[in-house]
Design a protein around this motif. Structure first.
Motif, PDB file in Angstrom:
ATOM      1  N   ALA A 161      -7.761   4.392   6.285  1.00 27.56           N
ATOM      2  CA  ALA A 161      -7.233   4.196   5.132  1.00 27.56           C
ATOM      3  C   ALA A 161      -5.988   5.865   5.340  1.00 27.56           C
ATOM      4  O   ALA A 161      -5.881   6.453   5.174  1.00 27.56           O
ATOM      5  N   ASP A 169     -13.037   4.242   4.927  1.00 25.68           N
ATOM      6  CA  ASP A 169     -12.088   4.497   4.479  1.00 25.68           C
ATOM      7  C   ASP A 169     -11.195   5.345   4.835  1.00 25.68           C
ATOM      8  O   ASP A 169     -10.279   5.697   4.727  1.00 25.68           O
ATOM      9  N   HIS A 195       1.597   0.184   0.317  1.00 20.51           N
ATOM     10  CA  HIS A 195       1.781   1.034  -0.320  1.00 20.51           C
ATOM     11  C   HIS A 195       0.380   2.762  -0.475  1.00 20.51           C
ATOM     12  O   HIS A 195      -0.650   1.275  -0.010  1.00 20.51           O
ATOM     13  N   PRO A 196       0.265   3.332  -0.167  1.00 17.34           N
ATOM     14  CA  PRO A 196      -1.259   4.250  -0.101  1.00 17.34           C
ATOM     15  C   PRO A 196      -2.008   4.101  -0.807  1.00 17.34           C
ATOM     16  O   PRO A 196      -3.067   4.455  -0.158  1.00 17.34           O
ATOM     17  N   THR A 197      -1.710   3.830  -2.446  1.00 21.36           N
ATOM     18  CA  THR A 197      -2.817   3.678  -3.278  1.00 21.36           C
ATOM     19  C   THR A 197      -2.896   1.970  -4.053  1.00 21.36           C
ATOM     20  O   THR A 197      -4.222   2.246  -4.146  1.00 21.36           O
ATOM     21  N   MET A 198      -2.206   1.955  -3.874  1.00 20.86           N
ATOM     22  CA  MET A 198      -1.784   0.496  -4.122  1.00 20.86           C
ATOM     23  C   MET A 198      -1.705  -0.778  -3.255  1.00 20.86           C
ATOM     24  O   MET A 198      -2.100  -2.142  -3.724  1.00 20.86           O
ATOM     25  N   GLU A 238     -11.001  -0.014   2.327  1.00 21.31           N
ATOM     26  CA  GLU A 238     -11.740   0.429   1.623  1.00 21.31           C
ATOM     27  C   GLU A 238     -12.425   0.043   0.699  1.00 21.31           C
ATOM     28  O   GLU A 238     -14.075   0.362   0.850  1.00 21.31           O
ATOM     29  N   ASN A 278      -4.906  -0.478   2.499  1.00 19.62           N
ATOM     30  CA  ASN A 278      -6.070   0.288   2.309  1.00 19.62           C
ATOM     31  C   ASN A 278      -6.934  -0.069   1.276  1.00 19.62           C
ATOM     32  O   ASN A 278      -8.162   0.371   1.631  1.00 19.62           O
ATOM     33  N   SER A 279      -6.675  -0.693   0.607  1.00 22.69           N
ATOM     34  CA  SER A 279      -7.643  -1.595  -0.561  1.00 22.69           C
ATOM     35  C   SER A 279      -8.335  -2.240   0.429  1.00 22.69           C
ATOM     36  O   SER A 279      -9.695  -1.920   0.036  1.00 22.69           O
ATOM     37  N   PRO A 300      -1.217   6.812   4.487  1.00 20.35           N
ATOM     38  CA  PRO A 300       0.020   6.434   4.016  1.00 20.35           C
ATOM     39  C   PRO A 300       0.668   5.897   5.483  1.00 20.35           C
ATOM     40  O   PRO A 300       1.456   6.585   5.984  1.00 20.35           O
TER      41      PRO A 300
END
Length: 294
Positions: free
Chosen positions: A148, A145, A129-132, A140, A136-137, A150
């Motif tokens: 990261a 970063d 998932h791109p944000t959650m 970051e 990616n987490s 999508p």
């Protein structure tokens, strides 16, 4: 009636019901697919129109089908090689090492193989998932970063993201198969090689792999065919073939042609093509690895 005749009748009476069911539910539908692939058929009409080989001609002028074929080919090339290599190395380490936690590692590595394909697809959808998402987490958190992405929405990486999911799912299964094979290799071979000064890597290359070669040959065919079947579920749940068909595989395209576009004749032609390609690949892999059986 002689005893031999009675025995033959008894065996036939046991085999015929199973044979009948096999012919009815396996052979007959398969022959129907070959026949219906020569028709223009929506799946609802009782009078399909005969068009000969037109469906097969259309396949090779269909850009989406060719893209799905390319994606499937890449997965069938990369996923089995990486999966079986990881499985073989892990099996060798966990079988020959004296780690106290090796039983825990065996369970952890094998666990993905007992999960439903749908559960695996949903799990990795959350990871990507791109944000959650965890991936990616994590990037970051360590200051990467720029890495990261999508993952399931980027045409450049979506196919490889799916490949990682397929590898993660299957590696533990083949690891267990290889572990059973390694347990059957005589320990004296390894002891003799160690006395001669052979390192663990040399023992792996010159003893483990040759002694497991017959098993490896079988797992190559299993893994290639597994990509065809498992990728359908993984792709359907995680990306539905997107973005812009860059994660489309032949099985998902076949399904969409049949049940979304109601183009059953064309879908059956794709099914016949997949069947023929699968048989060719199985025979080819068997032939190419035959030299290792001497």
């Amino acid at each position: 009636m002689t005893m031999k005749t009675r025995k033959s009748i008894f065996i036939a009476s046991c085999l015929l019901p199973g044979l009948f069911l096999f012919l009815l539910f396996k052979v007959y539908p398969t022959l129907q697919i070959f026949q219906k692939s020569l028709y223009l058929w929506t799946g609802l009409s009782d009078k399909p129109k005969f068009i000969g080989l037109q469906n097969y001609t259309d396949m090779f002028h269909d850009d989406t089908f060719l893209l799905s074929l390319k994606n499937t080919g890449l997965l069938m090339l990369v996923v089995p090689i990486v999966t079986l290599l990881i499985a073989l190395v892990n099996a060798s380490i966990l079988t020959k090492s004296k780690l106290k936690e090796r039983n825990i590692y065996r369970t952890v590595f094998f666990f993905p193989s007992i999960l439903s394909f749908v559960v695996i697809a949903i799990l990795w959808s959350f990871i990507y998932h791109p944000t959650m998402g965890f991936l990616n987490s994590g990037l970051e958190a360590v200051g990467l970063d720029k890495w990261a992405l999508p993952w399931l929405g980027d045409q450049r990486v979506v196919l490889w993201a799916l490949a990682v999911t397929l590898i993660w799912q299957a590696a533990g299964y083949y690891m267990v198969i290889y572990m059973a094979g390694i347990d059957g290799i005589s320990p004296e071979l390894y002891e003799a090689a160690e006395l001669d000064g052979a390192t663990r890597i040399k023992q792996f290359i010159h003893i483990t792999i040759p002694m497991l070669w017959e098993i490896i040959r079988v797992t190559i065919i299993f893994s290639i065919n597994g990509v065809l079947s498992i990728s359908f579920v993984i792709v359907s749940v995680m990306t539905a073939g997107g973005p812009d068909h860059h994660s489309e595989v032949v099985m998902t395209y076949l399904y969409s042609q049949a049940f979304t576009n109601s183009n059953f004749g064309y879908a059956m032609a794709i099914g016949v093509f997949i069947f023929v390609i699968s048989m060719i690949l199985a025979l080819l892999s068997n032939k190419l690895t035959e030299r290792g059986t001497d």
